[in-house]
Design an enzyme around this catalytic site. Structure first.
Site, PDB file in Angstrom:
ATOM      1  N   GLU A  76     -31.034 -68.326  31.079  1.00  8.40           N
ATOM      2  CA  GLU A  76     -30.666 -68.894  32.322  1.00  8.40           C
ATOM      3  C   GLU A  76     -31.192 -70.547  31.417  1.00  8.40           C
ATOM      4  O   GLU A  76     -30.572 -71.046  32.809  1.00  8.40           O
ATOM      5  CB  GLU A  76     -30.474 -68.806  33.844  1.00  8.40           C
ATOM      6  CG  GLU A  76     -31.977 -68.646  33.933  1.00  8.40           C
ATOM      7  CD  GLU A  76     -31.174 -68.540  35.769  1.00  8.40           C
ATOM      8  OE1 GLU A  76     -31.228 -67.611  36.830  1.00  8.40           O
ATOM      9  OE2 GLU A  76     -31.367 -69.639  36.715  1.00  8.40           O
ATOM     10  N   CYS A 107     -32.913 -63.342  37.279  1.00  9.00           N
ATOM     11  CA  CYS A 107     -34.072 -62.759  36.696  1.00  9.00           C
ATOM     12  C   CYS A 107     -33.854 -61.579  35.758  1.00  9.00           C
ATOM     13  O   CYS A 107     -34.976 -60.856  35.209  1.00  9.00           O
ATOM     14  CB  CYS A 107     -34.557 -62.672  37.609  1.00  9.00           C
ATOM     15  SG  CYS A 107     -34.922 -64.668  38.144  1.00  9.00           S
ATOM     16  N   THR A 148     -41.465 -72.613  42.759  1.00  7.96           N
ATOM     17  CA  THR A 148     -41.368 -70.681  41.692  1.00  7.96           C
ATOM     18  C   THR A 148     -41.112 -70.658  40.576  1.00  7.96           C
ATOM     19  O   THR A 148     -41.680 -70.239  40.115  1.00  7.96           O
ATOM     20  CB  THR A 148     -41.652 -69.893  42.965  1.00  7.96           C
ATOM     21  OG1 THR A 148     -39.878 -70.005  43.079  1.00  7.96           O
ATOM     22  CG2 THR A 148     -41.717 -69.476  44.246  1.00  7.96           C
ATOM     23  N   ARG A 196     -32.196 -67.626  53.215  1.00  7.30           N
ATOM     24  CA  ARG A 196     -32.480 -66.025  53.164  1.00  7.30           C
ATOM     25  C   ARG A 196     -31.767 -64.914  52.528  1.00  7.30           C
ATOM     26  O   ARG A 196     -32.452 -64.122  52.888  1.00  7.30           O
ATOM     27  CB  ARG A 196     -32.656 -66.447  54.519  1.00  7.30           C
ATOM     28  CG  ARG A 196     -33.872 -67.185  55.394  1.00  7.30           C
ATOM     29  CD  ARG A 196     -33.704 -67.697  57.337  1.00  7.30           C
ATOM     30  NE  ARG A 196     -34.748 -67.683  57.769  1.00  7.30           N
ATOM     31  CZ  ARG A 196     -35.755 -67.916  57.940  1.00  7.30           C
ATOM     32  NH1 ARG A 196     -35.743 -66.557  57.933  1.00  7.30           N
ATOM     33  NH2 ARG A 196     -36.584 -68.529  58.498  1.00  7.30           N
ATOM     34  N   THR A 198     -31.222 -64.418  49.900  1.00  5.57           N
ATOM     35  CA  THR A 198     -31.517 -63.950  48.561  1.00  5.57           C
ATOM     36  C   THR A 198     -32.138 -62.588  49.283  1.00  5.57           C
ATOM     37  O   THR A 198     -32.946 -61.810  47.592  1.00  5.57           O
ATOM     38  CB  THR A 198     -32.204 -64.675  48.288  1.00  5.57           C
ATOM     39  OG1 THR A 198     -33.540 -65.007  48.830  1.00  5.57           O
ATOM     40  CG2 THR A 198     -31.702 -65.754  47.187  1.00  5.57           C
ATOM     41  N   HIS A 231     -40.202 -57.275  39.925  1.00  3.67           N
ATOM     42  CA  HIS A 231     -40.075 -58.706  40.325  1.00  3.67           C
ATOM     43  C   HIS A 231     -40.545 -59.260  41.185  1.00  3.67           C
ATOM     44  O   HIS A 231     -40.051 -58.990  42.187  1.00  3.67           O
ATOM     45  CB  HIS A 231     -38.311 -58.730  39.792  1.00  3.67           C
ATOM     46  CG  HIS A 231     -37.548 -60.420  39.770  1.00  3.67           C
ATOM     47  ND1 HIS A 231     -37.840 -61.190  38.705  1.00  3.67           N
ATOM     48  CD2 HIS A 231     -36.855 -60.995  40.765  1.00  3.67           C
ATOM     49  CE1 HIS A 231     -37.474 -62.040  38.924  1.00  3.67           C
ATOM     50  NE2 HIS A 231     -36.908 -62.171  39.984  1.00  3.67           N
ATOM     51  N   ASN A 263     -42.472 -67.394  39.278  1.00  2.95           N
ATOM     52  CA  ASN A 263     -41.460 -66.445  38.876  1.00  2.95           C
ATOM     53  C   ASN A 263     -40.835 -66.997  37.785  1.00  2.95           C
ATOM     54  O   ASN A 263     -40.046 -67.987  36.964  1.00  2.95           O
ATOM     55  CB  ASN A 263     -39.915 -66.722  40.209  1.00  2.95           C
ATOM     56  CG  ASN A 263     -39.329 -65.899  39.459  1.00  2.95           C
ATOM     57  OD1 ASN A 263     -38.967 -65.285  38.209  1.00  2.95           O
ATOM     58  ND2 ASN A 263     -38.144 -65.893  40.283  1.00  2.95           N
ATOM     59  N   SER A 293     -30.495 -62.474  40.470  1.00  3.92           N
ATOM     60  CA  SER A 293     -29.284 -62.445  40.894  1.00  3.92           C
ATOM     61  C   SER A 293     -28.512 -62.382  40.849  1.00  3.92           C
ATOM     62  O   SER A 293     -27.453 -62.157  39.694  1.00  3.92           O
ATOM     63  CB  SER A 293     -29.861 -64.337  41.682  1.00  3.92           C
ATOM     64  OG  SER A 293     -30.708 -63.978  42.435  1.00  3.92           O
TER      65      SER A 293
END
Ligand SMILES: [Zn+2]
Lengths: 340, 132
Positions: A76, A107, A148, A196, A198, A231, A263, A293
């Site tokens: 991305e 991701c 991250t 939250r 996520t 992940h 990440n 996501s």
């Protein structure tokens, strides 16, 4: 889907530079730290093309440079919105008679490349392909994602099993839904996310669903695996989702990387797979589940065969021990966060 | 921005893969590529990819580099002897002055050289880094 694909070589690249999350917290929050200790950051002259080249060079060397017919790059953080990274990379690696495609799915774009090429080699439409996941992840300054969002690249050379493969990819499933946990519109520099939201509806729901689909299609259960790779958006989620699915600390711990590098988005699970393959033995079974996501999860069953190391091969974990810390100002300068 | 996209594009194999030339008559190798052998004068040359490993002979630090590299200063330029004996001048990636010693083993990688603003092309090419 049943697959008859093999990992013939793999590579993992993380830039040498780290920033401590304490340093980010010092600048934006008056102290504290993020959920992870450090994150890896690309230097000013690195992007996903250069990092893909690094990881692909390792993977191709391990696979003895087979005739690659597909180069799929998941990311991305592409250098161009229009102009494929896959074509630039094909030229630099010296493979022009190839498909060159860029993929995007937050991701999980890297494991999509792995799944697509596994399907192509299983079907016999190509003999060899190169799957890459790479990102210089973007986190808005002061946003919680900035702790991250890291940089790295993972590459896998795939072909059909030939007796000398590193591992077989035996099965894969995917589960996707329309979930607005995280997104970026075309001309925005940084992604938006719903905080939250996520966790449960995004990461946990999609990951557990894909892994349960994998179990149901293959008849396998957690105790059939030596290693489980999930992940890693932060240090906590992969352990928690693994426990919910019935995996143990011993199965989960070898893959964990987030505390040291953050990440790495599309590279995340491929880099973790490289770390696990470095230590795995013949016959070990690996369960790998990515998460992207938007949202979705790809899950794989991988069976380890063996690996003939070159004399000069340095395991990924050892390479990670060599790093240099930079301060927030250097990070801001390198990653284009200062207006000129 | 001084890089001309078409000139870069023509030379991209030289810049990213380090394709030089080898004289088919006397065996001498050259980088960047030449049309006439500098050793024996032959025009009978072929393309040859240079080895990516070598040793650092010397380096210099540029605090005020040319305009297209200005935002990356300081730039470290190394004189490198490749394992086939050919000398190359190259930017050093991830430079750490403590490790830039004569004789240090170095390896070529591909990094961003420069980019033409926000909307122009990104130019990639070889840089060498010190092996750990
Ligand atoms: Zn000659």
């Amino acid at each position: 889907m049943n697959l008859n694909a093999a990992i013939l070589g793999y590579g993992a690249y993380v830039p040498i530079y780290r920033i401590r999350t304490e340093e980010i917290a010092r600048v934006w929050h008056g102290g504290g730290a993020g959920p992870n200790r450090m994150k890896a950051i690309a230097s000013y002259d690195e992007d996903i093309l250069t990092m893909s080249y690094e990881s692909a060079s390792q993977a191709l060397s391990m696979a003895n440079y087979p005739k690659i017919q597909a180069i799929l790059v998941g990311s991305e953080s592409k250098p161009y919105a229009v102009k494929p990274t896959g074509s630039i990379l094909s030229d630099i690696l010296g493979y022009n008679s190839t498909l060159g495609v860029d993929l995007e799915f937050a991701c999980k774009a890297g494991t999509e490349a792995m799944q697509l090429i596994s399907g192509m080699v299983s079907a016999g439409t190509i003999d060899y392909g190169l799957a890459i996941g790479a990102d210089t992840a973007q986190g808005r300054p002061a946003d919680e994602l900035e702790f991250t969002a890291g940089s790295g690249a993972g590459a896998i050379v795939l072909g059909r099993p030939n007796g000398r493969e590193v591992a077989k990819i035996k099965h894969s499933v995917s589960y996707v839904t329309d979930t607005p946990d995280f997104w970026r519109r075309p001309h925005d520099q940084y992604p938006m996310h719903l905080g939250r939201f996520t966790g449960e509806p995004a990461y946990f729901t999609h990951t557990t669903t894909s892994v349960k689909m994998l179990f149901s299609e293959t008849g396998m259960k957690p105790s059939d695996f030596k290693y489980a790779i999930f992940h890693q958006p932060n240090p906590r989620f992969p352990v928690e989702v693994g426990k919910r699915l019935g995996f143990t600390d011993e199965q989960l711990r070898p893959a964990l990387l987030n505390d040291d590098i953050g990440n790495t988005y599309s590279a995340n699970t491929i880099i973790a797979l490289a770390k696990v393959l470095d230590m795995a033995d013949t016959g070990d079974m690996i369960m790998l589940a990515s998460f992207g996501s938007g949202a979705g999860s790809d899950a794989f069953v991988i069976e380890v065969n063996s690996r003939d190391d070159d004399d000069g091969y340095v395991p990924f974990s050892e390479r990670l021990r060599n790093y240099r810390e930079v301060d927030y100002a250097t990070y801001a300068r390198w990653r284009g966060k200062i207006l000129k | 921005m001084n890089v001309i996209p078409i000139a870069y594009w023509r030379n991209r194999k030289v810049y990213t893969r380090m394709i030089g030339t080898k004289c088919k008559d006397c065996g001498a190798e050259f980088f960047p590529p030449v049309r006439v052998c500098k050793k024996c004068g032959s025009r009978n040359l072929e393309e040859k990819e240079m080895p990516k490993n070598g040793s650092l002979l010397a380096y210099t630090k540029l605090s005020e580099p040319a305009q297209e590299f200005k935002e990356y200063a300081p730039i470290y330029l190394g004189l490198i002897r490749l394992d086939n004996g050919v000398n190359v001048i190259s930017m050093i990636a991830d430079a750490d002055e403590e490790k830039l010693k004569a004789g240090a083993r170095v390896q070529a990688t591909v990094r961003k050289w420069t980019e033409d603003g926000k909307g122009g092309l990104v130019y990639y090419g070889y840089k060498f880094r010190v092996l750990q």
